[in-house]
Design an enzyme around this catalytic site. Structure first.
Site, mmCIF file in Angstrom:
data_model
loop_
_atom_site.group_PDB
_atom_site.id
_atom_site.type_symbol
_atom_site.label_atom_id
_atom_site.label_comp_id
_atom_site.label_asym_id
_atom_site.label_seq_id
_atom_site.Cartn_x
_atom_site.Cartn_y
_atom_site.Cartn_z
ATOM 1 N N ARG A 177 0.828 -1.208 0.000
ATOM 2 C CA ARG A 177 0.000 0.000 0.000
ATOM 3 C C ARG A 177 0.863 1.259 0.000
ATOM 4 O O ARG A 177 0.500 2.265 0.600
ATOM 5 C CB ARG A 177 -0.920 0.009 1.221
ATOM 6 C CG ARG A 177 -1.919 -1.135 1.244
ATOM 7 C CD ARG A 177 -2.843 -1.042 2.437
ATOM 8 N NE ARG A 177 -3.698 -2.217 2.539
ATOM 9 C CZ ARG A 177 -4.584 -2.415 3.506
ATOM 10 N NH1 ARG A 177 -4.721 -1.522 4.466
ATOM 11 N NH2 ARG A 177 -5.332 -3.502 3.528
ATOM 12 N N TYR A 183 -0.888 4.671 -0.936
ATOM 13 C CA TYR A 183 -1.937 5.045 0.010
ATOM 14 C C TYR A 183 -1.341 5.468 1.350
ATOM 15 O O TYR A 183 -1.679 6.530 1.888
ATOM 16 C CB TYR A 183 -2.897 3.871 0.208
ATOM 17 C CG TYR A 183 -4.095 4.206 1.078
ATOM 18 C CD1 TYR A 183 -5.125 5.003 0.583
ATOM 19 C CD2 TYR A 183 -4.198 3.735 2.377
ATOM 20 C CE1 TYR A 183 -6.226 5.319 1.362
ATOM 21 C CE2 TYR A 183 -5.295 4.046 3.171
ATOM 22 C CZ TYR A 183 -6.301 4.839 2.657
ATOM 23 O OH TYR A 183 -7.381 5.154 3.433
ATOM 24 N N ILE A 199 -13.979 1.193 7.513
ATOM 25 C CA ILE A 199 -15.368 1.616 7.644
ATOM 26 C C ILE A 199 -16.221 0.713 6.768
ATOM 27 O O ILE A 199 -15.849 0.397 5.627
ATOM 28 C CB ILE A 199 -15.532 3.080 7.202
ATOM 29 C CG1 ILE A 199 -14.660 4.000 8.058
ATOM 30 C CG2 ILE A 199 -16.993 3.512 7.266
ATOM 31 C CD1 ILE A 199 -14.561 5.422 7.517
ATOM 32 N N MET A 226 -16.397 1.701 -0.455
ATOM 33 C CA MET A 226 -14.984 1.566 -0.791
ATOM 34 C C MET A 226 -14.396 0.273 -0.241
ATOM 35 O O MET A 226 -13.683 -0.443 -0.954
ATOM 36 C CB MET A 226 -14.184 2.766 -0.270
ATOM 37 C CG MET A 226 -12.680 2.626 -0.491
ATOM 38 S SD MET A 226 -11.691 3.968 0.211
ATOM 39 C CE MET A 226 -11.881 5.189 -1.083
ATOM 40 N N ARG A 247 -15.413 -2.622 -2.314
ATOM 41 C CA ARG A 247 -14.673 -2.713 -3.576
ATOM 42 C C ARG A 247 -13.275 -3.256 -3.340
ATOM 43 O O ARG A 247 -12.780 -4.096 -4.104
ATOM 44 C CB ARG A 247 -14.594 -1.331 -4.238
ATOM 45 C CG ARG A 247 -15.897 -0.837 -4.817
ATOM 46 C CD ARG A 247 -15.674 0.363 -5.731
ATOM 47 N NE ARG A 247 -15.113 1.495 -5.025
ATOM 48 C CZ ARG A 247 -15.831 2.446 -4.454
ATOM 49 N NH1 ARG A 247 -17.159 2.386 -4.480
ATOM 50 N NH2 ARG A 247 -15.248 3.470 -3.854
#
Length: 252
Positions: free
Chosen positions: A146, A149, A182, A186, A189
């Site tokens: 990641r 991100y 959360i 998103m 996905r």
């Protein structure tokens, strides 16, 4: 209306929420709208959700793509909530496409910076304002596969702290909310992509996200939105430069 130090605050507040058609963005808009504030929001693709937010909450939408050059139709806001974000890379660092890196930085860091630049003059003139950045637990820790991100969220966290210091004596605060996963469109996905890559079911991937948290579940969008709403209030005026986990204790 004045706060504890006598600065002028508009009532109702004028609030801009980015990423407004996402699960969290919508929850933030609902929280401010139900509190009686004038809400505006940015969105990129979901015209249907944007229309629904306008029809049901009276919110005003701006269709803007933060991955490209953009201009903001208006900039006179009391509260800016930088909620828009993307996470579109699952490669190890050496395999990350530089174009993907650039796109994630533009959306996750550059857009919040440019929006802050746009709204700050009005906030400073009034002597009151709130900039609230939505980071992540990955603003505070690392994670494999990641790199774009995590790097973008760390950069947003650094920007939060710099702006908090630069405007600390002006009545303007800048803080960051750092949620864990959360239960959102998103995360679903991401789970679908992860499931394909690992040959697992989406439900099994979502269960992994739940069991990673000591509470045994993901955060709700409403729980995170409540923290954002609190930081926007006058009672939070002495909270500044904070990176506040909303994570059920996941990174304690």
């Amino acid at each position: 209306m004045t706060d504890a130090v006598g600065s002028t605050i508009s009532n109702p507040l004028r609030v801009l929420v980015t990423g407004g058609t996402g699960t969290l963005g919508e929850a933030v808009i609902q929280a401010f709208a139900k509190a009686g504030h004038r809400t505006f929001f940015q969105f990129c693709r979901n015209d249907q959700n944007a229309t629904r937010l306008t029809d049901t909450l009276g919110a005003t939408g701006f269709k803007i793509d933060f991955s490209a050059d953009f201009t903001l139709p208006m900039s006179d806001f009391d509260v800016l909530v930088n909620c828009a974000g993307i996470n579109i890379s699952r490669e190890q660092a050496h395999g990350v496409d530089p174009l993907i890196w650039d796109k994630m930085m533009r959306v996750n860091v550059t857009a919040p910076f440019l929006l802050s630049q746009a709204v700050l003059p009005g906030m400073l003139k009034r002597g009151w304002g709130r900039i609230i950045n939505v980071g992540s637990i990955y603003s505070l820790r690392g994670a494999i596969n990641r790199a774009p991100y995590v790097a973008s969220k760390h950069a947003l966290s650094g920007l939060t702290k710099v702006m908090a210091l630069e405007y600390a004596n002006t009545g303007v605060t800048c803080n960051e909310i750092c949620p864990s996963a959360i239960d959102s469109d998103m995360i679903h996905r991401i789970a679908e992509n992860n499931a394909r890559a690992r040959g697992m079911s989406v439900d099994d991937i979502l269960d992994e996200y739940r069991t990673m948290n000591p509470v045994g579940r993901m955060a709700t969008a409403g729980e995170v939105a409540s923290a954002v709403l609190y930081l926007a209030g006058s009672e939070a005026g002495f909270i500044n430069g904070a990176s506040i986990p909303v994570d059920g204790g996941q990174i304690v």
